[in-house]
Design a protein around this motif. Sequence first.
Motif, PDB file in Angstrom:
ATOM      1  N   MET A 132       0.981  -1.067   0.064  1.00 30.60           N
ATOM      2  CA  MET A 132      -0.088   0.130   0.105  1.00 30.60           C
ATOM      3  C   MET A 132       0.793   1.273  -0.137  1.00 30.60           C
ATOM      4  N   ALA A 133       0.557   2.269  -0.698  1.00 27.85           N
ATOM      5  CA  ALA A 133       1.393   3.429  -0.827  1.00 27.85           C
ATOM      6  C   ALA A 133       1.315   4.263   0.501  1.00 27.85           C
ATOM      7  N   PRO A 134       2.454   4.615   1.065  1.00 30.77           N
ATOM      8  CA  PRO A 134       2.514   5.324   2.292  1.00 30.77           C
ATOM      9  C   PRO A 134       1.685   6.414   2.218  1.00 30.77           C
ATOM     10  N   ASN A 135       1.287   6.967   1.127  1.00 27.79           N
ATOM     11  CA  ASN A 135       0.414   8.338   1.115  1.00 27.79           C
ATOM     12  C   ASN A 135      -1.120   7.992   1.011  1.00 27.79           C
ATOM     13  N   MET A 136      -1.617   6.780   1.257  1.00 26.39           N
ATOM     14  CA  MET A 136      -2.942   6.212   1.044  1.00 26.39           C
ATOM     15  C   MET A 136      -3.580   6.865   2.138  1.00 26.39           C
ATOM     16  N   PRO A 137      -5.043   7.169   1.999  1.00 24.16           N
ATOM     17  CA  PRO A 137      -5.834   7.940   3.024  1.00 24.16           C
ATOM     18  C   PRO A 137      -6.062   6.823   3.878  1.00 24.16           C
ATOM     19  N   ASP A 138      -6.164   7.116   5.436  1.00 25.48           N
ATOM     20  CA  ASP A 138      -6.291   6.163   6.228  1.00 25.48           C
ATOM     21  C   ASP A 138      -7.615   5.448   6.115  1.00 25.48           C
ATOM     22  N   LYS A 139      -8.687   5.813   5.539  1.00 26.17           N
ATOM     23  CA  LYS A 139      -9.924   5.028   5.462  1.00 26.17           C
ATOM     24  C   LYS A 139      -9.664   4.065   4.395  1.00 26.17           C
ATOM     25  N   SER A 140      -9.108   4.461   3.174  1.00 27.21           N
ATOM     26  CA  SER A 140      -8.777   3.380   2.241  1.00 27.21           C
ATOM     27  C   SER A 140      -7.762   2.438   2.578  1.00 27.21           C
ATOM     28  N   ILE A 181       4.987   0.152   9.032  1.00 23.61           N
ATOM     29  CA  ILE A 181       6.647  -0.038   8.317  1.00 23.61           C
ATOM     30  C   ILE A 181       6.190   0.037   6.969  1.00 23.61           C
ATOM     31  N   THR A 182       7.470   0.622   6.264  1.00 26.39           N
ATOM     32  CA  THR A 182       7.453   0.272   4.683  1.00 26.39           C
ATOM     33  C   THR A 182       7.939  -0.801   4.415  1.00 26.39           C
ATOM     34  N   GLY A 183       7.543  -1.181   3.105  1.00 28.89           N
ATOM     35  CA  GLY A 183       8.130  -2.458   2.527  1.00 28.89           C
ATOM     36  C   GLY A 183       9.715  -2.540   2.475  1.00 28.89           C
ATOM     37  N   GLN A 184      10.594  -1.120   2.568  1.00 33.87           N
ATOM     38  CA  GLN A 184      11.916  -1.094   2.271  1.00 33.87           C
ATOM     39  C   GLN A 184      12.257  -1.294   3.560  1.00 33.87           C
ATOM     40  N   VAL A 187      -1.815 -16.860  13.955  1.00 36.89           N
ATOM     41  CA  VAL A 187      -2.827 -17.690  13.686  1.00 36.89           C
ATOM     42  C   VAL A 187      -2.927 -17.675  12.139  1.00 36.89           C
ATOM     43  N   TYR A 188      -2.780 -16.855  11.168  1.00 35.91           N
ATOM     44  CA  TYR A 188      -2.868 -16.798  10.182  1.00 35.91           C
ATOM     45  C   TYR A 188      -1.580 -17.466   9.321  1.00 35.91           C
ATOM     46  N   GLY A 189      -0.454 -17.585  10.082  1.00 35.92           N
ATOM     47  CA  GLY A 189       0.749 -17.962   9.481  1.00 35.92           C
ATOM     48  C   GLY A 189       1.404 -17.201   8.303  1.00 35.92           C
ATOM     49  N   VAL A 190       1.177 -15.932   8.756  1.00 33.33           N
ATOM     50  CA  VAL A 190       1.963 -14.749   7.856  1.00 33.33           C
ATOM     51  C   VAL A 190       3.016 -14.164   8.704  1.00 33.33           C
ATOM     52  N   SER A 191       4.114 -13.431   8.359  1.00 34.12           N
ATOM     53  CA  SER A 191       4.816 -12.835   9.261  1.00 34.12           C
ATOM     54  C   SER A 191       4.386 -11.583   9.727  1.00 34.12           C
ATOM     55  N   TYR A 192       4.816 -11.281  11.084  1.00 31.80           N
ATOM     56  CA  TYR A 192       4.264 -10.098  11.880  1.00 31.80           C
ATOM     57  C   TYR A 192       4.841  -9.010  10.869  1.00 31.80           C
ATOM     58  N   GLU A 193       5.892  -8.837  10.383  1.00 23.73           N
ATOM     59  CA  GLU A 193       6.140  -7.682   9.359  1.00 23.73           C
ATOM     60  C   GLU A 193       5.397  -7.436   8.516  1.00 23.73           C
ATOM     61  N   THR A 194       4.876  -8.429   7.793  1.00 22.25           N
ATOM     62  CA  THR A 194       3.882  -8.358   6.528  1.00 22.25           C
ATOM     63  C   THR A 194       2.561  -7.384   7.055  1.00 22.25           C
ATOM     64  N   LEU A 195       1.946  -7.965   8.418  1.00 18.64           N
ATOM     65  CA  LEU A 195       0.751  -7.260   8.847  1.00 18.64           C
ATOM     66  C   LEU A 195       1.086  -5.860   9.326  1.00 18.64           C
TER      67      LEU A 195
END
Length: 130
Positions: free
Chosen positions: A1-9, A82-85, A67-75
């Motif tokens: 998601m883009a860092p400048n994406m509005p909070d609602k979006s 955090i950003t992807g970088q 629970v979902y088996g994804v990385s904490y960093e991803t969530l």
Amino acid sequence: MAPNMPDKSRSSAFGAYLANLRAAKGLTLREVEEATGKEVSNAYLSQLEHGKISKPSPNILYSLASVYGVSYETLMEKAGYITGQQQRTGNEKHGKAATFAIDNLTADEEAALLDYLGYLRSKRPKKGEA
């Protein structure tokens, strides 16, 4: 998601992502509540999934990641902490739905894959059924 994406979006997209993860695991809201030791109530998770809560706490994300088996960093990234970088260093690959295409998936493609995975898993026989 883009860092400048509005909070609602961002909260709507993040909520849809969480709902897709839950569906891909074949879990109900109540089953997630139980799996997190009631740290994440089903009502709170429902509000997250519907974009009514825009910034869940990191400890909630940690419980859901387990629970979902994804990385904490991803969530943390998808929730806007955090950003992807910041998340990725070197050649590490963190918790994407399809690791074979980890660097090539858009958020929409990842959500579509999770939707499809949820559909496939919903067609599996339930435990105890033949």
